[in-house]
Motif scaffolding. Structure first.
Motif: not given
Length: 420
Positions: A29-34, A238-252
């Motif tokens: 849950v802490f690493s897979v969404f990115g 929530v992650l898609q809404r809050s981080l937007g395109a940045g979600l695809a590049t983050t590891t955390a």
């Protein structure tokens, strides 16, 4: 050698749900969404839905089998009885190697959040400490898992609330085209997200220690999977809404969200929650692998001394063996490829579980056989999304296990009828 004593039935529904939640709400849950967002593009939620459907199909088959034959070992025991010694062995060996790799990856993630720069040694200490908890008996394991699961669920729900208070990251514009998606990318994301779900089998592997298993196991599997699905869906949105395109590049991603919301204290809080979640998952996983090793040792598919139970009714030798192997792995192995390798072993395990569920007579089935067929096909489909290197390594390790069994047991082996 005298047959091993049976394990003690001490777990109730709340205990079983806690173990299921602890196993699922771990490192994933802490690493897979990115990585999943990078693969799925703007179709992260549909990818999560696919992973949830595959998990639900596998959970239904596992719960159906466990309710009919509530013994230690999960799909190893069911596959051995219903399909034969070799399919059972493949399921058990796939589970042992896959979840041992999971234990190492989760322990490393715990160490990385607890003390960056000293991940391996912190991970090794965590493995030993949690093995000692498990050696105290399954009641102590369940009690610890209950506390950790409550803390982690509360913290993740708090992350959802905090995320809802943030403004949307991306404002639609003609200058910024929406992220695309492909069918292959969505399936790959589903395979990654499935890793985060794969923990409900812990309830089945502990089936010999659950009270009233025909009611408790299906109920605990459904409840724990349902709670996790709601949390994951809320986090994905929530992650898609809050981080937007940045979600695809983050590891955390959860750390990034918390830092954006409340700064450095948020980062520290998420790191602490990640340590608790990884500890809970590692505790449940080590217990599950130890029980599967016990079941395989009873039949001679692993060294028979591992079938010994301690005075507390714990497969102590199996627990110690798992802890030793995991400790060695976190100290000397490159852990970056362990997640994909783990997924391969686990999908093999669930594939056999679905095939075993297909053979159950009508009076034992809770769902039509078509669901077992869909579950087996879904496992095969997700295996094809894994990196080719991980699949080749997985096949090689499975082959080593097959050769070892041929040399020690022979081509057949005996089949023991499971208790009903």
């Amino acid at each position: 050698m005298a047959p091993a004593r049976v394990l003690r039935r001490t777990l109730g529904t709340v205990d079983a749900v806690a173990i299921g939640l602890a196993a699922m709400l771990g490192a994933g849950v802490f690493s897979v969404f990115g990585p999943a967002a990078a693969a799925a593009g703007d179709a992260l939620v549909p990818a999560l839905a696919i992973a949830a459907v595959v998990a639900a199909l596998n959970a239904a088959a596992t719960a159906q089998l466990a309710a009919a034959s509530p013994v230690a070992g999960g799909a190893y025991a069911y596959g051995r009885e219903r399909l034969g010694p070799w399919p059972g062995f493949v399921a058990g060996w796939g589970f042992v190697i896959g979840k041992t790799a999971s234990c190492a990856a989760i322990a490393w993630t715990l160490g990385a959040h607890a003390l960056p720069g000293h991940e391996r040694w912190v991970a090794a200490v965590a493995v030993v400490v949690l093995a000692l908890v498990n050696l105290g008996g399954v009641t102590r394991t369940a009690r610890t898992a209950r506390v950790l699961a409550v803390l982690v669920v509360t913290a993740l729900l708090a992350v959802v609330v905090v995320g809802l208070g943030l403004p949307p990251a991306d404002v639609p514009s003609d200058d910024v085209p929406p992220a695309g998606w492909t069918a292959g990318g969505v399936l790959q994301a589903a395979g990654l997200l499935f890793f985060a779900f794969a923990g409900y089998a812990r309830v089945a592997t502990l089936g010999e220690e659950v009270r009233d298993p025909r009611r408790t196991i299906p109920r605990a599997v459904a409840l724990s999977l349902g709670v996790v699905l709601v949390i994951y869906a809320a986090l994905a949105l929530v992650l898609q809404r809050s981080l937007g395109a940045g979600l695809a590049t983050t590891t955390a991603p959860l750390t990034d969200l918390a830092e954006e919301a409340i700064g450095a204290p948020g980062t520290a809080a998420i790191r602490a929650v990640a340590v608790l979640a990884c500890a809970a998952s590692l505790l449940a996983l080590q217990a599950g692998v130890g029980r599967t090793a016990l079941a395989m040792a009873r039949e001679g598919d692993l060294p028979r001394p591992l079938a010994h139970l301690s005075s507390r009714g714990v497969p102590a030798r199996g627990e110690v063996a798992v802890a030793v192997v995991v400790t060695a792995a976190v100290l000397v192995v490159d852990l970056r490829g362990l997640v994909a390798f783990s997924s391969f072993g686990v999908l093999v395990y669930y594939g056999v579980a679905n095939l075993a569920a297909f053979t159950q007579p009508r009076e034992e089935r809770r769902l039509p056989r078509a669901f077992a067929v869909l579950g087996a096909l879904a496992c095969l489909a997700l295996v094809t999304t894994l990196p080719g290197e991980a699949v080749l390594v997985g096949l090689g390790v499975l082959a080593l296990g097959v050769v070892g069994r041929l040399l020690t047991v022979g081509t057949v082996g005996r089949v023991r009828r499971l208790p009903r």
